[in-house]
Design a protein around this motif. Structure first.
Motif, PDB file in Angstrom:
ATOM      1  N   ARG A   1       0.841  -1.190   0.000  1.00 55.24           N
ATOM      2  CA  ARG A   1       0.000   0.000   0.000  1.00 55.24           C
ATOM      3  C   ARG A   1       0.879   1.245   0.000  1.00 55.24           C
ATOM      4  NH1 ARG A   1      -4.860  -0.080   4.178  1.00 55.24           N
ATOM      5  NH2 ARG A   1      -4.852   2.059   3.358  1.00 55.24           N
ATOM      6  N   PRO A   2       1.089   1.838  -1.172  1.00 57.88           N
ATOM      7  CA  PRO A   2       1.916   3.051  -1.222  1.00 57.88           C
ATOM      8  C   PRO A   2       1.299   4.204  -0.445  1.00 57.88           C
ATOM      9  CG  PRO A   2       0.808   2.672  -3.323  1.00 57.88           C
ATOM     10  CD  PRO A   2       0.598   1.441  -2.499  1.00 57.88           C
ATOM     11  N   ASP A   3      -0.040   4.180  -0.245  1.00 50.79           N
ATOM     12  CA  ASP A   3      -0.672   5.282   0.478  1.00 50.79           C
ATOM     13  C   ASP A   3      -0.229   5.314   1.942  1.00 50.79           C
ATOM     14  OD1 ASP A   3      -2.179   2.836   0.710  1.00 50.79           O
ATOM     15  OD2 ASP A   3      -3.704   3.976   1.777  1.00 50.79           O
ATOM     16  N   ILE A   4       0.160   4.160   2.501  1.00 53.07           N
ATOM     17  CA  ILE A   4       0.642   4.159   3.882  1.00 53.07           C
ATOM     18  C   ILE A   4       2.032   4.788   3.954  1.00 53.07           C
ATOM     19  CG2 ILE A   4       1.401   2.653   5.772  1.00 53.07           C
ATOM     20  CD1 ILE A   4      -0.981   0.927   5.302  1.00 53.07           C
TER      21      ILE A   4
ATOM     22  N   ARG B   1       3.007   8.062   6.049  1.00 52.72           N
ATOM     23  CA  ARG B   1       4.226   8.258   6.844  1.00 52.72           C
ATOM     24  C   ARG B   1       4.848   9.626   6.540  1.00 52.72           C
ATOM     25  NH1 ARG B   1       5.774   2.460   5.711  1.00 52.72           N
ATOM     26  NH2 ARG B   1       5.658   1.345   7.692  1.00 52.72           N
ATOM     27  N   ALA B   2       4.815  10.005   5.263  1.00 46.39           N
ATOM     28  CA  ALA B   2       5.360  11.321   4.892  1.00 46.39           C
ATOM     29  C   ALA B   2       4.566  12.434   5.568  1.00 46.39           C
ATOM     30  CB  ALA B   2       5.336  11.488   3.373  1.00 46.39           C
TER      31      ALA B   2
ATOM     32  N   LEU C   1       1.397   9.521  -4.460  1.00 43.06           N
ATOM     33  CA  LEU C   1       2.269  10.274  -5.361  1.00 43.06           C
ATOM     34  C   LEU C   1       3.714   9.969  -5.030  1.00 43.06           C
ATOM     35  CD1 LEU C   1       0.412  13.715  -5.391  1.00 43.06           C
ATOM     36  CD2 LEU C   1       0.457  11.984  -7.206  1.00 43.06           C
ATOM     37  N   ARG C   2       4.526   9.870  -6.056  1.00 42.41           N
ATOM     38  CA  ARG C   2       5.899   9.382  -5.879  1.00 42.41           C
ATOM     39  C   ARG C   2       6.713  10.171  -4.863  1.00 42.41           C
ATOM     40  NH1 ARG C   2       9.045   7.600 -11.179  1.00 42.41           N
ATOM     41  NH2 ARG C   2       7.274   6.146 -11.075  1.00 42.41           N
ATOM     42  N   PRO C   3       6.662  11.528  -4.850  1.00 41.83           N
ATOM     43  CA  PRO C   3       7.468  12.252  -3.845  1.00 41.83           C
ATOM     44  C   PRO C   3       7.074  11.898  -2.411  1.00 41.83           C
ATOM     45  CG  PRO C   3       6.751  13.738  -5.586  1.00 41.83           C
ATOM     46  CD  PRO C   3       6.004  12.464  -5.781  1.00 41.83           C
TER      47      PRO C   3
ATOM     48  N   VAL D   1       9.421  10.005   0.475  1.00 43.26           N
ATOM     49  CA  VAL D   1       9.622  10.525   1.830  1.00 43.26           C
ATOM     50  C   VAL D   1       9.176   9.484   2.853  1.00 43.26           C
ATOM     51  CG1 VAL D   1       8.920  12.291   3.497  1.00 43.26           C
ATOM     52  CG2 VAL D   1       9.444  12.943   1.145  1.00 43.26           C
ATOM     53  N   GLY D   2       8.064   8.809   2.568  1.00 42.86           N
ATOM     54  CA  GLY D   2       7.597   7.788   3.493  1.00 42.86           C
ATOM     55  C   GLY D   2       8.561   6.633   3.634  1.00 42.86           C
ATOM     56  N   LEU D   3       9.202   6.248   2.534  1.00 46.60           N
ATOM     57  CA  LEU D   3      10.152   5.141   2.585  1.00 46.60           C
ATOM     58  C   LEU D   3      11.342   5.452   3.491  1.00 46.60           C
ATOM     59  CD1 LEU D   3      10.186   4.006  -1.153  1.00 46.60           C
ATOM     60  CD2 LEU D   3       9.297   2.712   0.795  1.00 46.60           C
ATOM     61  N   ILE D   4      11.778   6.704   3.509  1.00 48.51           N
ATOM     62  CA  ILE D   4      12.929   7.065   4.343  1.00 48.51           C
ATOM     63  C   ILE D   4      12.490   7.745   5.641  1.00 48.51           C
ATOM     64  CG2 ILE D   4      14.388   7.326   2.302  1.00 48.51           C
ATOM     65  CD1 ILE D   4      14.279  10.361   2.720  1.00 48.51           C
TER      66      ILE D   4
END
Length: 632
Positions: free
Chosen positions: A33-36, A40-41, A307-309, A313-316
């Motif tokens: 789920r990219p929205d999670i 996080r971002a 959205l990719r940006p 940010v959420g990944l890091i």
């Protein structure tokens, strides 16, 4: 019989950790789920900007969003494994260690080296204590015993932010074990009711503590557990099955509402908001709505957060959170002055660089390492061993008093400052309660038969610091002064402070007693009023917006302008009462208050110009003095 079946079931579950069943049920498929990650971002960015004093006065609510996400993700991992008879406590903690410990240990190591190089002995000693507590994951308990998250001295603790990790780790110890017990067939029907009880009980405790024990409410797991439990509840059937079938229109509306809830909290809350308590429901509900809306597929809010940006940010985000606070604190300490907006923006840019490096070369390799699901405790042992090593380093720094021999000797200056502080705080005339001490023990100046006095010095600690001068001048002039002072209590009867600090609870009763004493004693000819006026005029103690000093009549939160107006009205009333009674009144103006002692200590230890400590805050002090003089 019922108890014996439960005991046998628990024994069976524990045995499965040591010897997993050869016939395992398949785990349900999970989807990314990219929205999670986007959520996080939305959590980490307001936190960083809030700590940098750039926008988002309520940015601290991002921490609450993280708690909801953590409760959801952890339960989402545990529940399917329990249902498939594949849950292992050892494997669970192994995953947590691989996820959390490597980047955390790198941050500890770098922060310790910088602290050793630049911090004066007492600061390094305190760093050692927080390193010890952070490595043992009880730093939230340590900080709860201090002055508070929003207090001025908090901005100089490089590891303050680890309190959230301590809360989560304490939750990770309790929650999997609770879920495992509640998965025993004979008690499984109580899983949702028990989790709901955790949610409601912790929420009620948080709402109670936020007014009675605000530090405990902010830092401790019992008042934060409801936020993690809220996320966990989304994973339990039948709620999870209902969420999967929600119409996409309804889900989209919920997701957009969730984003709005987060934005409202981040923009309208501030350090004066009683928090967490019921106020935390807004951001936590927002996070829960966003997570729930995505259970059955994409939504409008989910697409925005995907959205990719935002996903990047959420990944890091974990590394961003780890590095942002030490970088901001050490940047401030190295400059040894207040940083301007451009400098703080530069530190945020540095934070993103450090976070990406941490994510790319530390987080990802350890997180993605191929580890057989054998239940081997090697990762757990390694993680706990390195934690123990940092505990030892922290203990060494603390026991050796921050190694004073590392740099120039500043002990003499610190001893003088500490002696003056102790002398002031331990003065018998600095009232500890609402009732006033007898006059005979608090007379300054000329010797007085029968404890007679002509002058009264009334106010807070800023009045008390004038006592030595009144004593010396009084002996020279043959005048006796009675000191009536209480720390944190300016001489403005009839008003209360917001928020209610423990040290100021008794201020109204103390001031009422002081005014009655002065008006009832016909010998008193002169009354000297002194206090930290800037706190009442600006609504805060010092330049840090978190240490509020708002005045209120009914206990509700006032605006800064209303508080200032109430201060002026209240001070005018007491002056009028004193003048109408025939007393002469001397009103002592504002005392300049740069953070001189800490700044000078750091400057001397690092061989820098200590005169810059006064110059760096000169403009702000002049503006404060003008504002205070206008009010007076």
């Amino acid at each position: 019989m019922h108890f014996r079946r439960i005991r046998e079931s628990i024994s069976l579950w524990l045995a499965q950790d040591a010897a997993p069943s050869p016939v395992l049920k398949p785990l349900p498929k999970k989807f990314y789920r990219p929205d999670i990650d986007g959520l996080r971002a939305l959590a980490v960015l307001p936190v960083i900007l809030f700590h940098a004093n750039l926008f988002f006065p309520g940015g601290f609510v991002g921490v609450d969003v993280f708690f909801v996400i953590s409760g959801y993700l952890i339960t989402q991992i545990i529940e399917p494994e329990l249902s498939a008879d594949r849950f292992s406590v050892v494997v669970f903690y192994q995953r947590r260690i691989r996820r959390i410990f490597p980047a955390l240990f790198v941050m500890f190591a770098v922060s310790t080296v910088i602290a050793y190089l630049v911090l004066p002995p007492l600061d390094l000693k305190d760093f050692g204590r927080t390193l010890l507590a952070s490595s043992a994951f009880y730093s939230n308990i340590l900080f709860a015993r201090r002055s508070g998250y929003f207090a001025p001295n908090s901005e100089f603790a490089p590891l303050l932010h680890t309190w959230t990790l301590s809360v989560e780790e304490q939750f990770y110890v309790c929650w999997p074990l609770l879920l495992r017990v509640l998965s025993i067939p004979t008690v499984s029907k109580w899983k949702v009711p028990a989790s709901l009880s955790v949610f409601l009980g912790a929420l009620m405790l948080s709402a109670h503590w936020v007014n009675t024990k605000p530090n405990a409410a902010f830092y401790l797991l019992p008042s934060r557990a409801w936020e993690l439990a809220l996320g966990a509840l989304l994973c339990f059937p039948p709620l999870s099955r209902i969420l999967e079938r929600i119409p996409r229109t309804v889900a989209s509306l919920a997701s957009v509402a969730g984003i709005l809830f987060l934005g409202i909290a981040a923009m309208t809350y501030d350090s004066l908001t009683p928090f967490p308590g019921f106020a935390a429901l807004l951001p936590c509900t927002g996070a829960a709505l966003i997570i729930a809306a995505g259970e059955g597929g994409p939504s409008i809010g989910g697409r925005i957060l995907s959205l990719r940006p935002l996903v990047w940010v959420g990944l890091i985000s974990y590394s961003l959170y780890l590095w942002h606070w030490p970088i901001l604190v050490f940047g401030h300490l190295l400059a040894n002055r207040n940083l301007d907006a451009i400098e703080r923006g530069g530190l945020i840019a540095l934070t993103f660089i450090a976070a990406w490096l941490s994510w790319r070369f530390v987080e990802s390799p350890f997180r993605n390492a191929q580890v057989a699901r054998s239940g081997s405790p090697s990762w757990v042992i390694a993680g706990l061993g390195i934690s123990a090593a940092f505990v030892a380093v922290g203990a060494i720094l603390f026991v050796h008093d921050g190694f004073p021999a590392r740099g120039p000797d500043v002990s003499g200056f610190l001893e003088d400052v500490a002696a003056e502080k102790t002398s002031l705080e331990e003065s018998p005339c600095m009232v500890r309660r609402a009732s006033l001490p007898g006059a005979e023990g608090c007379l300054l100046g000329a010797l007085s038969p029968a404890s007679r006095y002509e002058v009264v010095l009334w106010g807070d600690s800023h009045a008390a610091h004038l006592a030595p001068a009144f004593n010396e001048v009084g002996q020279h002039l043959g005048v006796t002064t009675r000191e009536i002072t209480k720390s944190g209590c300016p001489p403005v009867p009839g008003v209360r402070f917001f928020p209610v600090y423990e040290s100021r609870v008794e201020c109204p009763a103390f001031n009422d007693a002081a005014l009655r004493t002065v008006l009832g004693d016909k010998q008193v000819r002169v009354v000297v009023l002194a206090a930290r006026w800037d706190a009442m005029v600006k609504g805060v103690v010092g330049s840090y917006a978190g240490n509020a000093a708002l005045l209120t009549m009914d206990g509700t939160r006032p605006s800064v302008s209303n508080s200032r107006q109430l201060f002026v009205v209240s001070l005018r009333k007491v002056l009028t009462a004193l003048l109408d009674s025939g007393r002469h009144v001397i009103l002592v103006g504002e005392v300049p208050l740069p953070l001189a002692a800490d700044c000078i200590t750091r400057a001397r230890f690092n061989l820098r110009d200590e005169n810059l400590c006064e110059k760096s805050e000169g403009t702000e002090l002049a503006e404060t003095e003008d504002l205070v003089n206008q009010a007076l």
